[in-house]
Enzyme design. Structure first.
Site, PDB file in Angstrom:
ATOM      1  N   GLU A   1    -130.627  81.848  -8.820  1.00 32.33           N
ATOM      2  CA  GLU A   1    -130.525  82.084 -10.259  1.00 32.33           C
ATOM      3  C   GLU A   1    -129.245  82.822 -10.643  1.00 32.33           C
ATOM      4  O   GLU A   1    -128.731  82.640 -11.756  1.00 32.33           O
ATOM      5  CB  GLU A   1    -131.738  82.879 -10.748  1.00 32.33           C
ATOM      6  CG  GLU A   1    -133.032  82.096 -10.773  1.00 32.33           C
ATOM      7  CD  GLU A   1    -133.816  82.178  -9.474  1.00 32.33           C
ATOM      8  OE1 GLU A   1    -134.950  81.694  -9.425  1.00 32.33           O
ATOM      9  OE2 GLU A   1    -133.262  82.740  -8.493  1.00 32.33           O
TER      10      GLU A   1
ATOM     11  N   PHE B   1    -148.910  90.745 -10.179  1.00 34.38           N
ATOM     12  CA  PHE B   1    -147.993  90.113  -9.229  1.00 34.38           C
ATOM     13  C   PHE B   1    -146.685  89.712  -9.915  1.00 34.38           C
ATOM     14  O   PHE B   1    -146.699  89.041 -10.943  1.00 34.38           O
ATOM     15  CB  PHE B   1    -148.688  88.876  -8.638  1.00 34.38           C
ATOM     16  CG  PHE B   1    -147.836  88.065  -7.706  1.00 34.38           C
ATOM     17  CD1 PHE B   1    -147.382  88.592  -6.511  1.00 34.38           C
ATOM     18  CD2 PHE B   1    -147.480  86.763  -8.027  1.00 34.38           C
ATOM     19  CE1 PHE B   1    -146.604  87.834  -5.642  1.00 34.38           C
ATOM     20  CE2 PHE B   1    -146.701  85.990  -7.179  1.00 34.38           C
ATOM     21  CZ  PHE B   1    -146.256  86.543  -5.972  1.00 34.38           C
ATOM     22  N   GLN B   2    -145.570  90.150  -9.361  1.00 31.64           N
ATOM     23  CA  GLN B   2    -144.212  89.866  -9.842  1.00 31.64           C
ATOM     24  C   GLN B   2    -143.913  90.487 -11.210  1.00 31.64           C
ATOM     25  O   GLN B   2    -142.947  90.084 -11.876  1.00 31.64           O
ATOM     26  CB  GLN B   2    -143.945  88.351  -9.894  1.00 31.64           C
ATOM     27  CG  GLN B   2    -143.929  87.702  -8.514  1.00 31.64           C
ATOM     28  CD  GLN B   2    -143.497  86.251  -8.551  1.00 31.64           C
ATOM     29  OE1 GLN B   2    -143.794  85.515  -9.491  1.00 31.64           O
ATOM     30  NE2 GLN B   2    -142.773  85.828  -7.526  1.00 31.64           N
TER      31      GLN B   2
ATOM     32  N   VAL C   1    -113.172  87.550  -7.022  1.00 28.17           N
ATOM     33  CA  VAL C   1    -112.602  88.896  -7.103  1.00 28.17           C
ATOM     34  C   VAL C   1    -112.350  89.386  -5.679  1.00 28.17           C
ATOM     35  O   VAL C   1    -113.164  89.195  -4.790  1.00 28.17           O
ATOM     36  CB  VAL C   1    -113.558  89.833  -7.863  1.00 28.17           C
ATOM     37  CG1 VAL C   1    -113.127  91.282  -7.728  1.00 28.17           C
ATOM     38  CG2 VAL C   1    -113.618  89.432  -9.328  1.00 28.17           C
TER      39      VAL C   1
ATOM     40  N   PHE D   1    -109.608  92.932   0.193  1.00 32.18           N
ATOM     41  CA  PHE D   1    -109.255  93.873  -0.866  1.00 32.18           C
ATOM     42  C   PHE D   1    -109.922  95.222  -0.628  1.00 32.18           C
ATOM     43  O   PHE D   1    -109.351  96.275  -0.927  1.00 32.18           O
ATOM     44  CB  PHE D   1    -109.655  93.314  -2.232  1.00 32.18           C
ATOM     45  CG  PHE D   1    -108.938  93.967  -3.386  1.00 32.18           C
ATOM     46  CD1 PHE D   1    -107.668  93.568  -3.727  1.00 32.18           C
ATOM     47  CD2 PHE D   1    -109.532  94.988  -4.100  1.00 32.18           C
ATOM     48  CE1 PHE D   1    -106.994  94.179  -4.788  1.00 32.18           C
ATOM     49  CE2 PHE D   1    -108.876  95.603  -5.155  1.00 32.18           C
ATOM     50  CZ  PHE D   1    -107.599  95.194  -5.498  1.00 32.18           C
TER      51      PHE D   1
END
Length: 577
Positions: free
Chosen positions: A49, A111-112, A381, A466
């Protein structure tokens, strides 16, 4: 009988939404089934997602229209958060539909169970729970309006059972179209601004993403006041091209010419920018800031004149008040310095006598030369964003999309998914770091499943490059940044994609040509130098001290070979040249 889900899809279609990004889940079943039955709107399935939200952000950035992503209850919509933060901070209109647990169970620790209205508070301009079939269509309409008017994220939380309930709102569906208006400061503020600009011979313009659509006005202003133009990363695609006054960037990704043009300014004119790094602003200059959002005025550096309005409308009203200047000494100095700086950087973007590993500057320069005139570039990035900022050429048709404000890893591939889905006929090239690609590696399967011809160029330096630079600057011995990568090209081939690995400079251009001409998705895994110093245009005493401490501690820690590699890459090659 129309369901609530049917009504929502009708509203989305009326507003111009053609696709929805997401991953199915039980609390979304009523909504995805309505998509299955609907015409004129497609389900764009991803593998995570977070990628759905990133893809929607890129879709909105490229199309300029509202984009939509969805998540099932609990973990499903929690996964959206990082991508939604990116969309919110990039200022693009995205609607997220967050499915929820059964309405009767909210507050029971079911639940959840989560509390989405609270969780999405910081990354949205609007968030609301639809608790009845009557309320849901209207809440979705208000959410769409907020997203397009405020250029941000709206979140609608809908318990799963509501999607299949009978719709009780019989109002006709109307499109949500952004309102159009002129937005500029009052005449007195413009006159005061003109007086300051007319009275100075050392004006520098710092222009950001808010200058999108105002290219000609910015160039005309620079011509009138004889000002160099420093662009930010997000305004690169909007202002760098066809601009004889551009002197590059400043900041951590920039280079010396942009930094110098700002530091030597008597007047700094900020146009649609919220450039965050305060250490790169001038110390004693008069600062004028133009922004559509008044709350941004003065939050980076003290402002002498704050102007609320769009850059385009404000400059259209300001230009007639300005006198054309004859003294261009400040501009000429800035342009000379830029030409010198640009030549120095371009000298690094070469095949370094076929030495290996390959210089990332050279990789980016070749990609830039071979890419289509209207290519869409996405970037991770980390080190890829530096090479994109410095070596990609914009022309008014190319686009550059990335997580420049939120600064999230792993954006290049899912942003490319959204960009390519929005326009399948356009060339989309993702400049991916090896760490960023691995983080959302499953989206390579999305490229295959959705038949998206994205080209992924992997800067494979076997490290979080980086992060290593940041450690060195602070005086730390690099630790925890090694990446033991597979052969990404071989993995790509195993997944059913085109894949080629490049280890020497002479192989690079032929490999890129093959990948770019391939009809489907393609991966080019390029082995690049690890010890490439991407130093900002100004080094503080603390940073210099940090590099010294890093060298001493590295030797004491028994990693002198790393230090030797750093010197070889960044000094010896330049001496030989």
């Amino acid at each position: 009988m129309s369901t609530v889900a049917d009504r929502i899809i009708e509203a989305l279609k009326a507003t111009g939404v053609q696709r929805i990004y997401g991953l199915p889940g039980d609390s979304l079943n009523g909504f995805t089934d309505a998509i299955r039955r609907a015409e004129g709107i497609s389900w764009e399935q991803v593998r995570h997602e977070e990628a759905a939200a990133f893809a929607a952000a890129a879709d909105a950035a490229l199309s300029g229209r509202l984009a939509v992503c969805v998540g099932s209850c609990g973990p499903g919509n929690l996964h959206l958060i990082n991508g939604l933060y990116d969309a919110q901070r990039s200022g693009v209109p995205v609607l997220a539909i967050a499915a929820h647990i059964p309405l009767s169970e909210i507050g029971s620790g079911y639940f959840q169970e989560t509390h989405p209205q609270q969780l999405f508070k910081e990354c949205s301009v609007y968030r609301e729970l639809a608790s009845t079939p009557e309320a849901a269509p209207r809440i979705v309409e208000m959410a769409m309006r907020a997203a397009v008017e405020e250029c941000g994220v709206s979140v609608v939380v809908i318990p799963g059972e509501l999607f299949v309930r009978r719709a009780k709102d019989d109002r006709p569906v109307r499109p949500v179209v952004p309102a159009r208006s002129l937005q500029r400061p009052d005449n007195e503020s413009l006159a005061k601004t003109a007086q300051v600009l007319n009275g100075s011979d050392r004006v520098t313009i710092l222009a950001g993403a808010g200058a999108a659509g105002a290219h000609d006005q910015v160039v005309e202003l620079a011509s009138v006041v004889r000002s160099p133009v420093v662009h930010t990363l997000r305004s690169k695609e909007h202002l760098e091209y066809d601009n004889p006054f551009d002197v590059g960037m400043t900041g951590l990704l920039g280079f010396a010419s942009g930094y110098k043009a700002i530091r030597e300014a008597e007047v700094l004119l900020m146009l649609g920018t919220d450039f965050p790094y305060r250490q790169f602003y001038p110390q004693n200059a008069t600062v004028i800031q133009v922004d559509i959002c008044g709350s941004r005025l003065g939050r980076r550096t003290p402002v002498d004149i704050g102007l609320v309005g769009t850059v385009k409308d404000t400059l259209a009203a300001l230009l007639p008040l300005l006198r054309r200047k004859l003294d261009g000494a400040h501009l000429d100095r800035a342009l000379r310095h830029y030409r010198k700086t640009r030549a120095s950087m371009d000298a690094l973007a070469v095949n370094d006598r076929n030495r290996t590993p390959i210089r990332p500057e050279y990789v980016t320069a070749i990609v830039d030369r071979l890419a289509a005139d209207d290519a869409v570039f996405t970037y991770d990035v980390g080190s890829p964003v530096i090479w994109a900022a410095r070596y990609l050429t914009m022309n008014g048709r190319r686009r550059l999309i990335g997580s420049s404000t939120h600064g999230s890893m792993a954006g290049a591939l899912p942003h490319a998914v959204g960009a390519q889905t929005a326009d399948r006929s356009r060339q989309v090239i993702a400049l991916a770091g090896d760490g960023g690609l691995a983080m959302l590696f499953g989206e390579l399967l999305t490229l295959r499943q959705n038949k998206l011809p994205v080209k992924v160029v992997v800067f494979n330096n076997a490290s979080l490059n980086f992060v290593e630079l940041e450690m060195k600057a602070a005086g730390f011995v690099t630790f925890g940044t090694d990446l033991h990568n597979p052969d990404f090209a071989a993995v790509a081939r195993a997944l059913g994609l085109f894949g080629v690995r490049v280890e020497t400079p002479c192989e690079l251009e032929p490999a890129l040509k093959r990948a770019l001409s391939h009809e489907g998705p393609a991966i080019v895994d390029v082995i690049t130098t690890r010890q490439e110093l991407t130093i900002p245009p100004a080094i503080t005493a603390e940073q210099a001290k940090g590099f010294t401490l890093y060298a001493i501690r590295t030797i004491l820690a028994g990693h002198g070979d790393e230090l030797l590699d750093l010197v070889t890459t960044n000094v010896a090659r330049r001496i030989l040249d």
